[in-house]
Design a protein around this motif. Structure first.
Motif, mmCIF file in Angstrom:
data_model
loop_
_atom_site.group_PDB
_atom_site.id
_atom_site.type_symbol
_atom_site.label_atom_id
_atom_site.label_comp_id
_atom_site.label_asym_id
_atom_site.label_seq_id
_atom_site.Cartn_x
_atom_site.Cartn_y
_atom_site.Cartn_z
ATOM 1 N N LEU A 65 -1.312 -65.665 19.139
ATOM 2 C CA LEU A 65 -1.229 -64.841 17.809
ATOM 3 C C LEU A 65 0.113 -65.381 17.363
ATOM 4 N N ALA A 66 1.171 -65.624 18.378
ATOM 5 C CA ALA A 66 2.534 -66.428 17.797
ATOM 6 C C ALA A 66 2.339 -67.469 17.382
ATOM 7 N N LEU A 67 1.270 -68.399 17.621
ATOM 8 C CA LEU A 67 1.103 -69.597 16.826
ATOM 9 C C LEU A 67 0.259 -69.403 15.492
ATOM 10 N N ARG A 68 -0.696 -68.444 15.483
ATOM 11 C CA ARG A 68 -1.416 -68.224 14.491
ATOM 12 C C ARG A 68 -0.616 -67.556 13.262
ATOM 13 N N ILE A 69 0.320 -66.966 13.334
ATOM 14 C CA ILE A 69 0.881 -66.127 12.283
ATOM 15 C C ILE A 69 1.710 -66.982 11.497
ATOM 16 N N ASN A 70 2.027 -68.271 11.877
ATOM 17 C CA ASN A 70 2.562 -69.420 11.527
ATOM 18 C C ASN A 70 1.863 -70.196 10.238
ATOM 19 N N ASP A 71 0.510 -70.213 10.585
ATOM 20 C CA ASP A 71 -0.557 -70.631 9.743
ATOM 21 C C ASP A 71 -0.224 -72.287 9.414
ATOM 22 N N PHE A 72 0.039 -72.877 10.625
ATOM 23 C CA PHE A 72 0.571 -74.363 10.550
ATOM 24 C C PHE A 72 -0.778 -75.031 10.337
ATOM 25 N N PRO A 73 -0.541 -76.259 9.718
ATOM 26 C CA PRO A 73 -1.571 -77.102 9.493
ATOM 27 C C PRO A 73 -2.501 -77.685 10.684
ATOM 28 N N LYS A 74 -3.702 -77.869 10.564
ATOM 29 C CA LYS A 74 -4.381 -78.370 11.744
ATOM 30 C C LYS A 74 -3.656 -79.727 12.235
ATOM 31 N N GLU A 75 -3.742 -79.766 13.588
ATOM 32 C CA GLU A 75 -3.233 -81.236 14.041
ATOM 33 C C GLU A 75 -1.928 -81.023 14.282
ATOM 34 N N SER A 76 -1.173 -80.134 13.622
ATOM 35 C CA SER A 76 0.612 -79.868 13.717
ATOM 36 C C SER A 76 0.962 -79.967 15.308
ATOM 37 N N GLU A 77 1.884 -80.535 15.500
ATOM 38 C CA GLU A 77 2.524 -80.648 16.815
ATOM 39 C C GLU A 77 3.434 -79.535 17.538
ATOM 40 N N VAL A 78 3.101 -79.072 18.639
ATOM 41 C CA VAL A 78 3.925 -78.193 19.341
ATOM 42 C C VAL A 78 4.484 -78.601 20.605
ATOM 43 N N LEU A 79 5.812 -78.575 20.794
ATOM 44 C CA LEU A 79 6.361 -79.093 22.088
ATOM 45 C C LEU A 79 6.200 -78.090 23.223
ATOM 46 N N VAL A 80 5.834 -78.504 24.287
ATOM 47 C CA VAL A 80 5.861 -77.543 25.312
ATOM 48 C C VAL A 80 6.074 -78.435 26.520
ATOM 49 N N LEU A 114 17.666 -82.168 26.874
ATOM 50 C CA LEU A 114 18.090 -83.509 26.457
ATOM 51 C C LEU A 114 17.104 -84.198 26.198
ATOM 52 N N LYS A 115 15.695 -83.914 26.328
ATOM 53 C CA LYS A 115 14.658 -84.677 26.149
ATOM 54 C C LYS A 115 13.854 -84.121 24.726
ATOM 55 N N ILE A 116 14.030 -83.009 24.246
ATOM 56 C CA ILE A 116 13.300 -82.746 23.216
ATOM 57 C C ILE A 116 13.287 -83.479 22.088
ATOM 58 N N GLU A 117 14.427 -83.831 21.504
ATOM 59 C CA GLU A 117 14.592 -84.634 20.323
ATOM 60 C C GLU A 117 13.684 -85.826 20.468
ATOM 61 N N ASP A 118 13.620 -86.338 21.470
ATOM 62 C CA ASP A 118 12.778 -87.695 21.631
ATOM 63 C C ASP A 118 11.388 -87.506 21.144
ATOM 64 N N TYR A 119 10.785 -86.308 21.307
ATOM 65 C CA TYR A 119 9.582 -85.941 20.955
ATOM 66 C C TYR A 119 9.325 -85.311 19.497
ATOM 67 N N ILE A 120 10.135 -85.087 18.740
ATOM 68 C CA ILE A 120 10.022 -84.381 17.547
ATOM 69 C C ILE A 120 9.395 -85.732 16.371
ATOM 70 N N SER A 121 8.552 -85.506 15.658
ATOM 71 C CA SER A 121 8.109 -86.159 14.751
ATOM 72 C C SER A 121 7.774 -85.340 13.500
ATOM 73 N N SER A 122 7.266 -86.035 12.444
ATOM 74 C CA SER A 122 7.259 -85.236 10.920
ATOM 75 C C SER A 122 6.150 -84.210 11.209
ATOM 76 N N LYS A 123 5.178 -84.407 12.302
ATOM 77 C CA LYS A 123 4.065 -83.207 12.595
ATOM 78 C C LYS A 123 4.638 -82.014 13.419
ATOM 79 N N THR A 124 5.884 -82.155 13.894
ATOM 80 C CA THR A 124 6.216 -80.943 14.947
ATOM 81 C C THR A 124 6.626 -79.873 14.173
ATOM 82 N N ARG A 125 5.975 -78.644 14.540
ATOM 83 C CA ARG A 125 6.308 -77.432 13.953
ATOM 84 C C ARG A 125 6.977 -76.359 14.662
ATOM 85 N N ALA A 126 6.651 -76.435 16.014
ATOM 86 C CA ALA A 126 7.259 -75.482 16.696
ATOM 87 C C ALA A 126 7.541 -75.966 18.296
#
Length: 359
Positions: A65-80, A114-126
């Motif tokens: 639900l924490a993800l769902r409320i944001n209504d991200f486009p399908k295939e948006s990327e979430v760093l985990v 220190l590693k997070i920014e290496d994985y951010i792309s134009s599709k990253t949303r969360a």
């Protein structure tokens, strides 16, 4: 035999209050979204330091639900983090989004800022952080990154009820998602979960989403779920919440005995002045983990492994999670969880230390 965990023993001190609580619940005749849920939501929000709390059916549902409320486009990327429990990743997939794994810090076991920014792309949303084992993540740089790239911050607080970072409790930095699975420091007697937020609009939407998309009976504004915190579980959690600080303090005392008493052959959890750790799990690492575990079992000590298989190696994730994650694999191959429940005594821990130090 020193068991890893005995939930009957752990809950024994709450037994009489539980019985009174159940009798009151049964006689009250209101079993779904009643006064007990409302009371727990208010109490837990106050405990965490947020304006709102929404009770849901499980920790997984809270993440979804924490993800769902944001209504991200399908295939948006979430760093985990790459070494999290599988539920964190499942929540992303169940929402039609793409999990992008980021390696943890080998010392804290939490996502490495220190590693997070290496994985951010134009599709990253969360960014979905996980306060693993009861230790809060290094939130200052993570929040800076989230703000810099306009990313939603979601906290998986399933193992960290009451944990703090620089004096601030988890679940207050972004959208907080909690599990009250029975083994947690704040455990129900079945599945249960909650979401914390300071956003009034989000609170209203979460309440609708958990209840078929409805805030008004028979009027549905969203494509929702059936994910309501049971009234009986809320009632039981209200009882236990009063003792959460005591439970955390007890586990912190046991952890300190381990840290001071175990020989340095074992890699012990790091302690930082920035963190108030609540030790849902007390893990050590050792290159001969499996041999050590067998040795302890033969000497009457049960242990667990959190977790034996990293997410990217799970059969269900083949073709979904790609790449190599050597730090995650190192943790999964060497980690061992020692007994540290509210039902364990200091003498229990001293016995474990005595036997371990002979290994």
């Amino acid at each position: 035999m020193i068991e890893y965990e005995n939930l009957g023993r752990t809950n024994r001190s709450f037994e009489e209050e539980y019985k009174k609580c159940f009798t009151s619940f049964l006689e009250g005749g209101w079993y779904i979204l009643g006064k007990q849920v409302q009371c727990f939501e208010e109490n837990f929000a106050a405990y965490c330091g947020t304006k709102y709390c929404v009770g849901v059916a499980s920790g997984l549902d809270a993440l979804m639900l924490a993800l769902r409320i944001n209504d991200f486009p399908k295939e948006s990327e979430v760093l985990v983090p790459s070494n999290t429990y599988i539920a964190t990743i499942l929540s992303i997939l169940q929402c039609g989004l793409k999990p992008v794994l980021v390696e943890p810090n080998i010392h804290t076991y939490n996502i490495d800022p220190l590693k997070i920014e290496d994985y951010i792309s134009s599709k990253t949303r969360a960014i979905m952080v996980v306060h693993l084992y009861g230790k809060a993540c290094d939130m200052t740089p993570i929040m800076q990154i989230a703000e810099k790239y306009n990313l939603q911050l979601i906290e998986d607080c399933a193992q960290a009820h009451g944990a703090k970072y620089k004096g601030r409790k988890v679940g207050t930095f972004g959208i907080g998602a909690f599990s009250f699975y029975p083994t947690k420091n704040l455990g129900a007697l079945g599945d249960a979960g909650a979401i914390t937020t300071n956003d009034q609009k989000a609170d209203s939407v979460f309440r609708a989403l958990r209840n078929y998309g409805s805030n008004i009976k028979y009027q549905n504004d969203y494509v929702g779920y059936n994910s309501r915190l049971d009234e009986i579980q809320a009632a039981l959690l209200n009882v236990k919440l009063k003792y959460l600080d005591e439970i955390n303090a007890h586990k912190r005392r046991l952890a300190q005995i381990y840290i001071e008493g175990l020989k340095d052959d074992f890699i012990k959890p790091v302690v930082s002045s920035d963190n108030f750790d609540v030790y849902h799990i007390f893990n050590i690492r050792h290159p001969k983990r499996d041999v050590l575990r067998e040795y302890l079992l033969k000497n009457g000590i049960k242990t667990e492994i959190h977790y034996p298989i990293p997410p990217h190696k799970q059969r269900a994730m083949q073709g979904i999670l790609k790449g190599e994650y050597p730090i995650s694999e190192e943790i999964h191959h060497t980690t061992l969880s020692l007994p540290i429940s509210y039902g364990h005594s200091e003498d229990d821990i001293c016995q474990v230390i005595e036997i371990m130090n002979k290994f």
